[in-house]
Design a protein around this motif. Structure first.
Motif, PDB file in Angstrom:
ATOM      1  N   ALA A 175     -10.313   3.926  -2.775  1.00 47.17           N
ATOM      2  CA  ALA A 175      -9.754   2.954  -3.704  1.00 47.17           C
ATOM      3  C   ALA A 175      -8.258   3.221  -3.866  1.00 47.17           C
ATOM      4  N   VAL A 176      -7.463   2.175  -3.744  1.00 46.53           N
ATOM      5  CA  VAL A 176      -6.001   2.313  -3.742  1.00 46.53           C
ATOM      6  C   VAL A 176      -5.395   1.385  -4.783  1.00 46.53           C
ATOM      7  N   LEU A 177      -4.566   1.939  -5.670  1.00 47.68           N
ATOM      8  CA  LEU A 177      -3.775   1.119  -6.586  1.00 47.68           C
ATOM      9  C   LEU A 177      -2.557   0.611  -5.829  1.00 47.68           C
ATOM     10  N   LEU A 178      -2.393  -0.699  -5.754  1.00 46.64           N
ATOM     11  CA  LEU A 178      -1.309  -1.290  -4.994  1.00 46.64           C
ATOM     12  C   LEU A 178       0.007  -1.237  -5.762  1.00 46.64           C
ATOM     13  N   LEU A 180     -17.403   2.568  25.074  1.00 51.10           N
ATOM     14  CA  LEU A 180     -16.170   3.306  24.811  1.00 51.10           C
ATOM     15  C   LEU A 180     -15.128   2.452  24.104  1.00 51.10           C
ATOM     16  N   THR A 181     -15.165   1.140  24.297  1.00 42.50           N
ATOM     17  CA  THR A 181     -14.141   0.275  23.704  1.00 42.50           C
ATOM     18  C   THR A 181     -14.648  -0.484  22.480  1.00 42.50           C
ATOM     19  N   ALA A 182     -15.832  -0.160  22.014  1.00 42.30           N
ATOM     20  CA  ALA A 182     -16.392  -0.860  20.852  1.00 42.30           C
ATOM     21  C   ALA A 182     -15.504  -0.651  19.633  1.00 42.30           C
ATOM     22  N   GLN A 183     -15.283  -1.717  18.861  1.00 39.79           N
ATOM     23  CA  GLN A 183     -14.459  -1.644  17.676  1.00 39.79           C
ATOM     24  C   GLN A 183     -15.214  -0.966  16.538  1.00 39.79           C
ATOM     25  N   ARG A 184     -14.477  -0.234  15.715  1.00 35.98           N
ATOM     26  CA  ARG A 184     -15.047   0.350  14.510  1.00 35.98           C
ATOM     27  C   ARG A 184     -14.723  -0.567  13.339  1.00 35.98           C
ATOM     28  N   PRO A 185     -15.715  -1.145  12.712  1.00 34.04           N
ATOM     29  CA  PRO A 185     -15.441  -2.061  11.603  1.00 34.04           C
ATOM     30  C   PRO A 185     -14.985  -1.319  10.354  1.00 34.04           C
ATOM     31  N   LEU A 186     -14.123  -1.959   9.609  1.00 31.13           N
ATOM     32  CA  LEU A 186     -13.622  -1.416   8.351  1.00 31.13           C
ATOM     33  C   LEU A 186     -13.717  -2.547   7.329  1.00 31.13           C
ATOM     34  N   ARG A 187     -14.327  -2.274   6.193  1.00 30.50           N
ATOM     35  CA  ARG A 187     -14.543  -3.301   5.174  1.00 30.50           C
ATOM     36  C   ARG A 187     -13.468  -3.213   4.091  1.00 30.50           C
ATOM     37  N   LEU A 188     -12.926  -4.348   3.737  1.00 27.29           N
ATOM     38  CA  LEU A 188     -11.872  -4.426   2.731  1.00 27.29           C
ATOM     39  C   LEU A 188     -12.329  -5.289   1.552  1.00 27.29           C
ATOM     40  N   ARG A 189     -11.963  -4.866   0.352  1.00 29.13           N
ATOM     41  CA  ARG A 189     -12.095  -5.682  -0.857  1.00 29.13           C
ATOM     42  C   ARG A 189     -10.769  -5.537  -1.603  1.00 29.13           C
ATOM     43  N   TYR A 190     -10.177  -6.648  -2.013  1.00 33.89           N
ATOM     44  CA  TYR A 190      -8.841  -6.539  -2.596  1.00 33.89           C
ATOM     45  C   TYR A 190      -8.572  -7.654  -3.594  1.00 33.89           C
ATOM     46  N   THR A 191      -7.760  -7.281  -4.589  1.00 38.54           N
ATOM     47  CA  THR A 191      -7.181  -8.223  -5.540  1.00 38.54           C
ATOM     48  C   THR A 191      -5.680  -7.947  -5.567  1.00 38.54           C
ATOM     49  N   LYS A 192      -4.985  -8.474  -6.575  1.00 36.55           N
ATOM     50  CA  LYS A 192      -3.535  -8.279  -6.627  1.00 36.55           C
ATOM     51  C   LYS A 192      -3.151  -6.852  -6.988  1.00 36.55           C
ATOM     52  N   SER A 193      -4.074  -6.067  -7.519  1.00 39.12           N
ATOM     53  CA  SER A 193      -3.706  -4.729  -7.969  1.00 39.12           C
ATOM     54  C   SER A 193      -4.505  -3.600  -7.318  1.00 39.12           C
ATOM     55  N   LEU A 194      -5.601  -3.925  -6.644  1.00 32.11           N
ATOM     56  CA  LEU A 194      -6.480  -2.871  -6.135  1.00 32.11           C
ATOM     57  C   LEU A 194      -7.007  -3.222  -4.757  1.00 32.11           C
ATOM     58  N   LEU A 195      -7.058  -2.219  -3.902  1.00 31.27           N
ATOM     59  CA  LEU A 195      -7.614  -2.360  -2.564  1.00 31.27           C
ATOM     60  C   LEU A 195      -8.689  -1.307  -2.371  1.00 31.27           C
ATOM     61  N   ILE A 245       0.842  -1.188   0.000  1.00 26.83           N
ATOM     62  CA  ILE A 245       0.000   0.000   0.000  1.00 26.83           C
ATOM     63  C   ILE A 245       0.884   1.247   0.000  1.00 26.83           C
ATOM     64  N   PRO A 246       0.733   2.156  -0.975  1.00 31.98           N
ATOM     65  CA  PRO A 246       1.549   3.371  -1.005  1.00 31.98           C
ATOM     66  C   PRO A 246       1.377   4.189   0.274  1.00 31.98           C
ATOM     67  N   CYS A 247       2.451   4.824   0.716  1.00 27.76           N
ATOM     68  CA  CYS A 247       2.391   5.619   1.944  1.00 27.76           C
ATOM     69  C   CYS A 247       1.369   6.748   1.843  1.00 27.76           C
ATOM     70  N   ALA A 248       1.261   7.360   0.664  1.00 29.06           N
ATOM     71  CA  ALA A 248       0.292   8.451   0.493  1.00 29.06           C
ATOM     72  C   ALA A 248      -1.129   7.957   0.745  1.00 29.06           C
ATOM     73  N   ALA A 249      -1.409   6.736   0.323  1.00 25.56           N
ATOM     74  CA  ALA A 249      -2.737   6.168   0.540  1.00 25.56           C
ATOM     75  C   ALA A 249      -2.972   5.887   2.022  1.00 25.56           C
ATOM     76  N   VAL A 250      -1.932   5.433   2.722  1.00 28.19           N
ATOM     77  CA  VAL A 250      -2.061   5.191   4.160  1.00 28.19           C
ATOM     78  C   VAL A 250      -2.334   6.498   4.895  1.00 28.19           C
ATOM     79  N   ARG A 251      -1.622   7.559   4.519  1.00 28.59           N
ATOM     80  CA  ARG A 251      -1.846   8.860   5.169  1.00 28.59           C
ATOM     81  C   ARG A 251      -3.267   9.348   4.919  1.00 28.59           C
ATOM     82  N   ALA A 252      -3.739   9.176   3.697  1.00 24.91           N
ATOM     83  CA  ALA A 252      -5.108   9.598   3.374  1.00 24.91           C
ATOM     84  C   ALA A 252      -6.116   8.793   4.184  1.00 24.91           C
ATOM     85  N   LEU A 253      -5.900   7.498   4.293  1.00 26.32           N
ATOM     86  CA  LEU A 253      -6.796   6.655   5.071  1.00 26.32           C
ATOM     87  C   LEU A 253      -6.802   7.089   6.533  1.00 26.32           C
TER      88      LEU A 253
END
Length: 270
Positions: free
Chosen positions: A133-136, A108-123, A77-85
């Motif tokens: 949407a992130v180009l890997l 207060l401690t409830a988890q916040r769910p995050l949904r992922l969809r990914y292939t070899k080129s896109l997350l 995952i590109p660093c720029a995409a991580v910062r944006a996330l």
């Protein structure tokens, strides 16, 4: 559009935290594209790793992530995409959760769910009505597990603030030297040493708990200082053998591997 993606819902706080930690250790230029991002290693459990050629960090995540069919086991995952996330995640509202037992602590401690969809080129990362949407990055991330010392390695445990103080003491007297800091441990003592152009070698001792054989290593003082900055409480330095990478660990912190510096005229300490 994603083709035959793998999908998962995970603890978003844990994933975003680990990815943001990785950015600090990723390469800051494009000389090695596969190191200029953060690696999400798929498996059970999943892991996050980042490296710049001199140090690496990795954290084991509290959930599994399965590879897409026929896809890679590592998503870069590109660093720029991580910062944006990270920015989007912090700005997003935490959805109200009604605890079954009515306890405020559950809310207060409830988890916040995050949904992922990914292939070899896109997350794709989705939460709270937002989809990123992130180009890997394409390429092979290093086999970082090969650099991690084994559990039987020589190890020394010290208080991080005491080690940081000792480091600053020898840095101040040897600031015109090579930038190399030597650590050596035996018995109940960790010695921190550096060589200056005019003052020769300076040394400071720190109380320590040594497990296994006596050991030692030499580091670039910049990377050791960055690890110790603001850190408090016990930390452990662990090495397999002379001139092998060292593993630095501390409670609640990501695990960090530092590459050794090679020193001539050494007496076996580093």
């Amino acid at each position: 559009e994603l083709a035959s993606p793998q999908e998962a819902e995970v603890d978003g706080d844990a994933l975003v935290k680990a990815l943001e930690e990785g950015v600090t250790y990723a390469l800051t230029d494009d000389s090695r594209p596969t190191l200029a991002g953060v690696c999400l290693t798929l498996g059970n459990p999943a892991e996050v790793c980042a490296a710049d050629g001199f140090r690496l960090t990795w954290r084991i995540l509290p959930f599994p992530l399965l590879p897409a069919e026929g896809g890679p086991t590592k998503l870069l995952i590109p660093c720029a995409a991580v910062r944006a996330l990270g920015k989007l995640w912090k700005r997003g509202e935490k959805p109200p959760v009604l605890p079954e037992d009515g306890a405020l602590v559950s809310l207060l401690t409830a988890q916040r769910p995050l949904r992922l969809r990914y292939t070899k080129s896109l997350l794709q990362v989705s939460f709270g009505g937002i989809t990123l949407a992130v180009l890997l990055v394409q390429g092979d991330f290093p086999s970082y597990h090969d650099l991690i010392p084994n559990p039987q390695a020589s190890r020394v445990t010290v208080m991080a603030e005491r080690l940081h103080l000792a480091l600053r003491q020898v840095q101040g007297m040897a600031h015109e030297g090579s930038g190399i800091i030597r650590l050596s441990w035996e018995g109940n003592t960790l010695r921190v040493a550096a060589r200056g152009a005019e003052v020769g070698e300076v040394e400071s001792e720190v109380p320590a708990r040594v497990e296994g054989e006596a050991g030692g290593i030499a580091f670039n003082q910049k990377y050791l200082a960055e690890y110790l900055k603001g850190r408090e409480g016990p930390m452990t330095v662990q090495v397999d053998a002379h001139n092998k990478p060292a593993l630095l660990t501390a409670p609640g912190a990501p695990q960090v591997v530092l590459m050794p510096m090679f020193v001539k005229d050494d007496k076996g300490a580093a």
